[in-house]
Write a protein that holds these residues in place. Sequence first.
Motif, mmCIF file in Angstrom:
data_model
loop_
_atom_site.group_PDB
_atom_site.id
_atom_site.type_symbol
_atom_site.label_atom_id
_atom_site.label_comp_id
_atom_site.label_asym_id
_atom_site.label_seq_id
_atom_site.Cartn_x
_atom_site.Cartn_y
_atom_site.Cartn_z
ATOM 1 N N GLU A 38 -7.408 -13.333 -1.532
ATOM 2 C CA GLU A 38 -6.555 -13.219 -0.358
ATOM 3 C C GLU A 38 -6.748 -14.458 0.489
ATOM 4 N N ARG A 40 -5.125 -16.897 4.122
ATOM 5 C CA ARG A 40 -4.285 -17.044 5.307
ATOM 6 C C ARG A 40 -3.442 -18.291 5.110
ATOM 7 N N TYR A 50 -0.763 -13.392 6.034
ATOM 8 C CA TYR A 50 -1.824 -12.997 5.110
ATOM 9 C C TYR A 50 -1.202 -12.743 3.745
ATOM 10 N N ARG A 52 -1.840 -12.428 -0.753
ATOM 11 C CA ARG A 52 -2.697 -12.286 -1.924
ATOM 12 C C ARG A 52 -2.180 -13.300 -2.939
ATOM 13 N N MET A 74 0.970 -9.711 2.457
ATOM 14 C CA MET A 74 0.109 -8.543 2.585
ATOM 15 C C MET A 74 0.432 -7.680 3.804
ATOM 16 N N PHE A 75 1.446 -8.038 4.591
ATOM 17 C CA PHE A 75 1.717 -7.312 5.833
ATOM 18 C C PHE A 75 1.972 -5.829 5.589
ATOM 19 N N GLU A 76 2.916 -5.508 4.699
ATOM 20 C CA GLU A 76 3.251 -4.104 4.455
ATOM 21 C C GLU A 76 2.043 -3.339 3.935
ATOM 22 N N ARG A 77 1.290 -3.948 3.048
ATOM 23 C CA ARG A 77 0.106 -3.271 2.508
ATOM 24 C C ARG A 77 -0.916 -3.016 3.611
ATOM 25 N N THR A 78 -1.079 -3.978 4.510
ATOM 26 C CA THR A 78 -2.030 -3.836 5.607
ATOM 27 C C THR A 78 -1.601 -2.712 6.546
ATOM 28 N N VAL A 79 -0.317 -2.651 6.872
ATOM 29 C CA VAL A 79 0.193 -1.586 7.735
ATOM 30 C C VAL A 79 0.003 -0.233 7.063
ATOM 31 N N GLU A 81 -2.229 0.626 4.850
ATOM 32 C CA GLU A 81 -3.662 0.944 4.838
ATOM 33 C C GLU A 81 -4.107 1.423 6.217
ATOM 34 N N PHE A 82 -3.640 0.764 7.262
ATOM 35 C CA PHE A 82 -3.974 1.183 8.621
ATOM 36 C C PHE A 82 -3.470 2.606 8.867
#
Length: 93
Positions: A38, A40, A50, A52, A74-79, A81-82
């Motif tokens: 991953e 930046r 962000y 991958r 990675m934005f959608e994946r991060t949201v 996961e949150f």
Amino acid sequence: GSLTGYNSRALYPDAAEYERVGRELYDRYQERDQGQTEARWVRADGTILYVRLQLHVLDPAAPVEGQIVAAMDMFERTVDEFDRLWTQKYGKK
């Protein structure tokens, strides 16, 4: 789009991130014939993205002849996961 002939260093916010990602991709490639990490990246407006990254070489017998690096936002994946962690801890939003 393609970045053929483009200096990929411009995608990174600083030299330290560029070098870290390069080391990780290379080290993981040496272990498994593919690299993934991953990172930046910096957008033209200066905001951080962000991603991958996944590295594959075109010819494993001659890896210096060319590689393909795919980047996934990675934005959608991060949201997601949150949201999952929030729901686990506090129930529905």
